[in-house]
Design a protein around this motif. Structure first.
Motif, PDB file in Angstrom:
ATOM      1  N   LEU A   1      27.254  34.294  39.899  1.00  0.00           N
ATOM      2  CA  LEU A   1      26.672  32.871  39.522  1.00  0.00           C
ATOM      3  C   LEU A   1      25.632  33.216  38.400  1.00  0.00           C
ATOM      4  O   LEU A   1      24.736  34.040  38.606  1.00  0.00           O
ATOM      5  N   ILE A   2      25.466  32.561  37.349  1.00  0.00           N
ATOM      6  CA  ILE A   2      24.430  32.538  36.479  1.00  0.00           C
ATOM      7  C   ILE A   2      23.742  31.005  36.225  1.00  0.00           C
ATOM      8  O   ILE A   2      24.533  30.228  36.109  1.00  0.00           O
ATOM      9  N   LEU A   3      22.515  31.392  36.429  1.00  0.00           N
ATOM     10  CA  LEU A   3      21.665  30.178  36.377  1.00  0.00           C
ATOM     11  C   LEU A   3      21.423  30.080  34.610  1.00  0.00           C
ATOM     12  O   LEU A   3      20.616  30.984  34.276  1.00  0.00           O
ATOM     13  N   GLY A   4      21.511  28.810  34.275  1.00  0.00           N
ATOM     14  CA  GLY A   4      21.228  28.829  32.649  1.00  0.00           C
ATOM     15  C   GLY A   4      20.546  27.430  32.536  1.00  0.00           C
ATOM     16  O   GLY A   4      20.390  26.724  33.337  1.00  0.00           O
ATOM     17  N   GLU A   5      20.212  27.273  31.203  1.00  0.00           N
ATOM     18  CA  GLU A   5      19.640  25.946  30.954  1.00  0.00           C
ATOM     19  C   GLU A   5      19.983  25.666  29.357  1.00  0.00           C
ATOM     20  O   GLU A   5      20.472  26.608  28.437  1.00  0.00           O
ATOM     21  N   PHE A   6      19.916  24.300  28.839  1.00  0.00           N
ATOM     22  CA  PHE A   6      20.065  24.214  27.433  1.00  0.00           C
ATOM     23  C   PHE A   6      19.153  24.531  26.592  1.00  0.00           C
ATOM     24  O   PHE A   6      17.843  24.497  27.058  1.00  0.00           O
ATOM     25  N   ARG A  16      15.969  22.221  33.835  1.00  0.00           N
ATOM     26  CA  ARG A  16      15.297  23.351  34.097  1.00  0.00           C
ATOM     27  C   ARG A  16      14.165  23.689  33.003  1.00  0.00           C
ATOM     28  O   ARG A  16      13.096  24.278  33.262  1.00  0.00           O
ATOM     29  N   SER A  17      14.361  23.324  31.988  1.00  0.00           N
ATOM     30  CA  SER A  17      13.609  23.592  30.854  1.00  0.00           C
ATOM     31  C   SER A  17      12.386  22.792  30.949  1.00  0.00           C
ATOM     32  O   SER A  17      11.231  23.128  30.610  1.00  0.00           O
ATOM     33  N   LEU A  18      12.587  21.349  31.612  1.00  0.00           N
ATOM     34  CA  LEU A  18      11.390  20.461  31.568  1.00  0.00           C
ATOM     35  C   LEU A  18      10.363  21.239  32.788  1.00  0.00           C
ATOM     36  O   LEU A  18       9.220  21.189  32.353  1.00  0.00           O
ATOM     37  N   LEU A  19      10.934  21.804  33.867  1.00  0.00           N
ATOM     38  CA  LEU A  19       9.763  22.364  35.008  1.00  0.00           C
ATOM     39  C   LEU A  19       9.021  23.679  34.068  1.00  0.00           C
ATOM     40  O   LEU A  19       8.166  23.845  34.327  1.00  0.00           O
ATOM     41  N   ARG A  20      10.007  24.446  33.394  1.00  0.00           N
ATOM     42  CA  ARG A  20       9.248  25.598  32.776  1.00  0.00           C
ATOM     43  C   ARG A  20       8.019  25.088  31.912  1.00  0.00           C
ATOM     44  O   ARG A  20       7.277  25.758  31.855  1.00  0.00           O
ATOM     45  N   ARG A  21       8.411  23.958  31.012  1.00  0.00           N
ATOM     46  CA  ARG A  21       7.279  23.490  30.235  1.00  0.00           C
ATOM     47  C   ARG A  21       6.198  23.044  30.898  1.00  0.00           C
ATOM     48  O   ARG A  21       5.154  23.211  30.485  1.00  0.00           O
ATOM     49  N   ASP A 253      18.062  14.231  48.111  1.00  0.00           N
ATOM     50  CA  ASP A 253      18.874  14.271  46.972  1.00  0.00           C
ATOM     51  C   ASP A 253      18.227  14.419  45.713  1.00  0.00           C
ATOM     52  O   ASP A 253      18.826  14.229  44.690  1.00  0.00           O
ATOM     53  N   ALA A 254      16.858  14.307  45.770  1.00  0.00           N
ATOM     54  CA  ALA A 254      16.409  14.616  44.353  1.00  0.00           C
ATOM     55  C   ALA A 254      16.647  15.945  43.680  1.00  0.00           C
ATOM     56  O   ALA A 254      17.090  16.990  44.214  1.00  0.00           O
ATOM     57  N   ASN A 255      16.676  15.933  42.250  1.00  0.00           N
ATOM     58  CA  ASN A 255      16.862  17.013  41.434  1.00  0.00           C
ATOM     59  C   ASN A 255      15.463  17.890  41.506  1.00  0.00           C
ATOM     60  O   ASN A 255      14.514  17.505  41.149  1.00  0.00           O
ATOM     61  N   PRO A 256      15.605  19.149  42.093  1.00  0.00           N
ATOM     62  CA  PRO A 256      14.486  19.880  42.371  1.00  0.00           C
ATOM     63  C   PRO A 256      13.647  20.194  41.181  1.00  0.00           C
ATOM     64  O   PRO A 256      12.447  20.067  41.127  1.00  0.00           O
ATOM     65  N   TYR A 257      14.182  20.460  40.049  1.00  0.00           N
ATOM     66  CA  TYR A 257      13.589  20.797  38.846  1.00  0.00           C
ATOM     67  C   TYR A 257      12.847  19.553  38.285  1.00  0.00           C
ATOM     68  O   TYR A 257      11.667  19.687  38.077  1.00  0.00           O
ATOM     69  N   ILE A 258      13.373  18.231  38.278  1.00  0.00           N
ATOM     70  CA  ILE A 258      12.727  17.108  37.835  1.00  0.00           C
ATOM     71  C   ILE A 258      11.710  16.560  38.794  1.00  0.00           C
ATOM     72  O   ILE A 258      10.616  16.268  38.431  1.00  0.00           O
ATOM     73  N   ALA A 259      12.142  16.683  39.989  1.00  0.00           N
ATOM     74  CA  ALA A 259      10.937  16.256  40.884  1.00  0.00           C
ATOM     75  C   ALA A 259       9.644  17.000  40.943  1.00  0.00           C
ATOM     76  O   ALA A 259       8.559  16.364  41.192  1.00  0.00           O
ATOM     77  N   LEU A 260       9.993  18.332  40.778  1.00  0.00           N
ATOM     78  CA  LEU A 260       8.732  19.401  40.692  1.00  0.00           C
ATOM     79  C   LEU A 260       7.962  19.061  39.498  1.00  0.00           C
ATOM     80  O   LEU A 260       6.941  19.202  39.597  1.00  0.00           O
ATOM     81  N   ALA A 261       8.713  18.864  38.251  1.00  0.00           N
ATOM     82  CA  ALA A 261       8.100  18.659  37.185  1.00  0.00           C
ATOM     83  C   ALA A 261       7.164  17.384  37.452  1.00  0.00           C
ATOM     84  O   ALA A 261       6.133  17.459  37.074  1.00  0.00           O
ATOM     85  N   ALA A 262       7.693  16.358  38.114  1.00  0.00           N
ATOM     86  CA  ALA A 262       7.032  15.008  38.288  1.00  0.00           C
ATOM     87  C   ALA A 262       5.594  15.267  39.127  1.00  0.00           C
ATOM     88  O   ALA A 262       4.679  14.730  38.846  1.00  0.00           O
ATOM     89  N   ALA A 263       5.942  15.873  40.134  1.00  0.00           N
ATOM     90  CA  ALA A 263       4.755  16.097  41.094  1.00  0.00           C
ATOM     91  C   ALA A 263       3.653  17.078  40.531  1.00  0.00           C
ATOM     92  O   ALA A 263       2.447  16.640  40.904  1.00  0.00           O
TER      93      ALA A 263
END
Length: 352
Positions: A1-6, A16-21, A253-263
């Motif tokens: 399994l490889i985790l990737g991003e656009f 995933r990129s959003l949270l990293r930023r 049911d939240a997308n963890p990347y997007i929810a963490l970025a918002a929080a």
């Protein structure tokens, strides 16, 4: 399994990129965000085929009755508990706790805290492979925000703190009467003030808004409180290592990347703009939400509109993300609005 991003033109809309930023933004301010996620999920003695054959109704719960924090349930089914913990440990997604919660067949898992960017990956892996593991064993797990009319919804609470340049918890202040620094109070205030504008990033399904009702251990207003489980954000003053913010508005049911970025981003906004901390709500926040507490949007469509119109959200997450995400949420609401449900048929077919 490889985790990737656009990357390239699509990086602006990639979760995933959003949270990293956002993590990089925190580091530019001198902070390292730390995070943990805790998920509630229902288990059913069903298969994907049997659940479909039943039309997703009258499903058999994995275990009956209200056995929150049960020694009996986790002892009888210890093989499942140990296998889930072992699999997650092997996937670098260690669980700090796993126990029954209120409701038939409900479990709650707490993921071990760590750097926020990695927590997005861990949470995504946890939800995916919990479902895989259960289906391999002939049962099903669901992380729907609200899958029953009879029981509270399923949360995906996000715990967040900031480390300063010396590696100390920036939220802790030993000289404060409540053990909380000004930095933490500004972070909490940012989370609260911007919550109605970014709610669709956290509660991103139509179903998630069925959870945000009084008396179901989920918030109805944008507010915070100290060790208060009726508010949208719970401040946890737990000493030099454990003091943190619990983003209780988040569903399972939240997308963890997007929810963490918002929080995280909304809290950083409070610090960066040196905003005046707001007072916490006291007591039952359903009855007394606090002075000036804004009621949360009541539907995904309303929340998506608030995101689209938010100048601050566009500054924090970029026009590309806001435009793309808001449009997808508006589409989701329209798909719901044109669907004839069982409730409609039961309510109107014969009697109207």
């Amino acid at each position: 399994l490889i985790l990737g991003e656009f990357t390239g033109d699509y990086a602006g809309v990639c979760p995933r990129s959003l949270l990293r930023r956002i993590v990089e933004k925190a580091k530019s301010m001198g902070y390292t965000p730390m995070a943990a996620a805790e998920y509630e999920f229902f288990l059913f003695d069903e298969t994907p085929q049997s659940a479909r054959d039943k039309g997703w109704r009258d499903l058999t719960h994995f275990t009956p009755g209200m056995f929150g924090y049960s020694v009996i349930r986790n002892s009888v089914h210890h093989e499942l508990y140990h296998e889930l913990m072992d699999v997650m440990r092997d996937m670098d997604c260690e669980l700090e706790g796993l126990h029954t919660e209120t409701g038939p067949g409900v479990l709650e898992a707490a993921l071990k805290y760590g750097p926020a960017e990695a927590m997005g990956d861990k949470a995504a892996l946890f939800k995916t492979f919990t479902k895989v593991l259960c289906q391999r064993g002939g049962i099903m797990a669901t992380f729907m925000a609200k899958c029953s009319n009879d029981y509270p919804g399923q949360s995906g609470h996000l715990h967040v703190s900031l480390l300063d340049a010396d590696g100390n918890n920036a939220f802790h202040d030993a000289n404060d009467a409540e053990g909380m620094s000004k930095t933490m109070r500004q972070f909490l205030t940012g989370q609260v003030q911007l919550m109605p504008q970014v709610l669709s990033m956290v509660c991103s399904t139509v179903n998630a808004y069925r959870r945000l009702v009084p008396g179901m251990w989920a918030p109805t207003h944008a507010n915070w409180g100290i060790e208060n489980r009726t508010t949208a954000v719970r401040a946890i003053p737990a000493g030099a290592k454990g003091t943190r913010s619990e983003y209780r508005v988040a569903p399972a049911d939240a997308n963890p990347y997007i929810a963490l970025a918002a929080a995280i981003a909304t809290g950083l906004w409070g610090i960066e703009n040196d905003i005046d901390p707001i007072e916490p709500a006291r007591g039952n926040a359903y009855e007394n939400p606090g002075d000036g507490a804004e009621r949360l949007p009541g539907s995904l469509g309303q929340a998506a509109k608030a995101l689209s119109e938010s100048k601050v959200a566009r500054e924090l997450f970029g026009d590309a993300f806001v435009d793309h995400f808001a449009i997808t949420r508006e589409w989701e609401q329209r798909e719901h609005d044109k669907f004839v449900s069982n409730w409609d048929m039961n309510r109107y077919f014969e009697i109207i």
